[in-house]
Design an enzyme around this catalytic site. Sequence first.
Site, PDB file in Angstrom:
ATOM      1  N   PHE A 184       0.817  -1.221   0.000  1.00 32.60           N
ATOM      2  CA  PHE A 184       0.000   0.000   0.000  1.00 32.60           C
ATOM      3  C   PHE A 184       0.847   1.266   0.000  1.00 32.60           C
ATOM      4  O   PHE A 184       2.044   1.240   0.270  1.00 32.60           O
ATOM      5  CB  PHE A 184      -0.941   0.011   1.210  1.00 32.60           C
ATOM      6  CG  PHE A 184      -0.222   0.010   2.543  1.00 32.60           C
ATOM      7  CD1 PHE A 184       0.355   1.167   3.057  1.00 32.60           C
ATOM      8  CD2 PHE A 184      -0.133  -1.153   3.306  1.00 32.60           C
ATOM      9  CE1 PHE A 184       1.019   1.165   4.285  1.00 32.60           C
ATOM     10  CE2 PHE A 184       0.533  -1.163   4.538  1.00 32.60           C
ATOM     11  CZ  PHE A 184       1.110   0.008   5.028  1.00 32.60           C
ATOM     12  N   ASN A 238      11.122  -8.955   5.470  1.00 34.72           N
ATOM     13  CA  ASN A 238      11.192 -10.334   4.945  1.00 34.72           C
ATOM     14  C   ASN A 238      12.568 -10.528   4.348  1.00 34.72           C
ATOM     15  O   ASN A 238      12.758 -10.262   3.167  1.00 34.72           O
ATOM     16  CB  ASN A 238      10.180 -10.521   3.795  1.00 34.72           C
ATOM     17  CG  ASN A 238       8.882 -11.097   4.249  1.00 34.72           C
ATOM     18  OD1 ASN A 238       8.721 -11.422   5.421  1.00 34.72           O
ATOM     19  ND2 ASN A 238       7.938 -11.233   3.351  1.00 34.72           N
ATOM     20  N   GLY A 270      -0.564  -0.638  10.935  1.00 33.02           N
ATOM     21  CA  GLY A 270      -1.809  -1.342  11.220  1.00 33.02           C
ATOM     22  C   GLY A 270      -2.506  -1.582   9.892  1.00 33.02           C
ATOM     23  O   GLY A 270      -1.927  -1.362   8.829  1.00 33.02           O
ATOM     24  N   HIS A 328       6.161  -6.779  12.456  1.00 32.27           N
ATOM     25  CA  HIS A 328       6.170  -6.001  11.199  1.00 32.27           C
ATOM     26  C   HIS A 328       4.793  -5.459  10.859  1.00 32.27           C
ATOM     27  O   HIS A 328       4.574  -4.936   9.779  1.00 32.27           O
ATOM     28  CB  HIS A 328       6.717  -6.853  10.054  1.00 32.27           C
ATOM     29  CG  HIS A 328       5.732  -7.813   9.441  1.00 32.27           C
ATOM     30  ND1 HIS A 328       4.967  -8.675  10.186  1.00 32.27           N
ATOM     31  CD2 HIS A 328       5.393  -8.052   8.139  1.00 32.27           C
ATOM     32  CE1 HIS A 328       4.204  -9.402   9.373  1.00 32.27           C
ATOM     33  NE2 HIS A 328       4.451  -9.037   8.128  1.00 32.27           N
TER      34      HIS A 328
END
Length: 393
Positions: free
Chosen positions: A157, A267, A299, A322
């Site tokens: 996003f 990651n 969030g 994360h």
Amino acid sequence: MPHEQLEISTPKPVLSWAGHPLGADETKMARNVASLPFVFKHVALMPDVHLGKGALVGSVIATKEAIMPAAVGVDIGCGMMAIKTPFNADKLEGKLKKIRLDLEAAIPVGFNENKDIEKTVANWQAWEDFKELHQGVQRLENKAMKQLGSLGGGNHFIEVCVDTNEQVWLMLHSGSRNIGNMLAQCHIDTAKELAKLAETPLPDKDLAYFVAGTPEFQAYWRDLQWAQDYARFNRDVMMNRFKRVVEKHIAGGKATKPLLSVNCHHNYAEKEVHFGEEVYVTRKGAVRAREEDYGIIPGSMGAKSYIVKGKGNHDSYCSCSHGAGRLMSRNKAKNVYTLDDLIQQTKGVECRKDEGVLDEIPGAYKPIEEVMANQSDLVEVVATLKQVVCIKG
């Protein structure tokens, strides 16, 4: 909340910051990883821990002399970037929709790529090493160039946020796109092949590994570092465009200097020293949080996000969560929630409100406040953000 040790009998203990008991499948996954002979000292589980492939998302695995490509996962170098701008929130008044539409035009999302390759992308020095990468991706150089500076899909996003002091922040979440995915798949296949040939006993075939010093390990490690750099640079390229769009609308196009800039993977794998020994640390859905490290813990859309500073907690291998972590799978979210629920839960956020993003509804995620309360010994909060514009991949 300090961590607790899981009550499972494994050669290496599992320390958990989850603050709740794990489900049967999650416990099995933790047990599988903690049973591997090359795991160092203990496995650390973050507060947002949930099921993944082979290993739990939200786990930190330190290993000696071996690495598991599927534990790093297919979105190599996936992570977050945020900058604190010098702008006050009142400057955004009446401009949110225009900013969103301009951002959607400037940054490709989903499977889309850039039509043209911008100069900074073409000049990226790591292209020189592309021919060294795995044979399986050699035909993808042009695609990798066109995708550098694109968001991707899923839970990736772009957000314009406002902090509790009414300061504007720009934030985005993305990784190494198709090239990272393809590199990961090539190496995961090789690791599984090797395990089959050697008849290596594995609790789960997704935990196939490479042994340090072998050509396969070296090839994976080289490609991994390349993809991690690609992911970081991808976020930089997008953030530059993002910043220009916002400056056009609220500063008359005048370039400004960020007050703080954070770019972190969640990651990935790195060589680090812990408990006096050099180990390979795989953070699968976890952020590095050494003392003075800045991190980003988002969030869901419609919830708060946090900029944090690490406390250097050694038991967590200097790591933190994360994000909020999913409560339910994408399919379940689509079955449980309706479009009306999405509209309700994203009130006050300028974003798409259609069936296409229903699986990203805030209700599909754990409450972020709870996740933060469970890691007060891992990080301190530097800023609390609330998004006002959200673009999903």
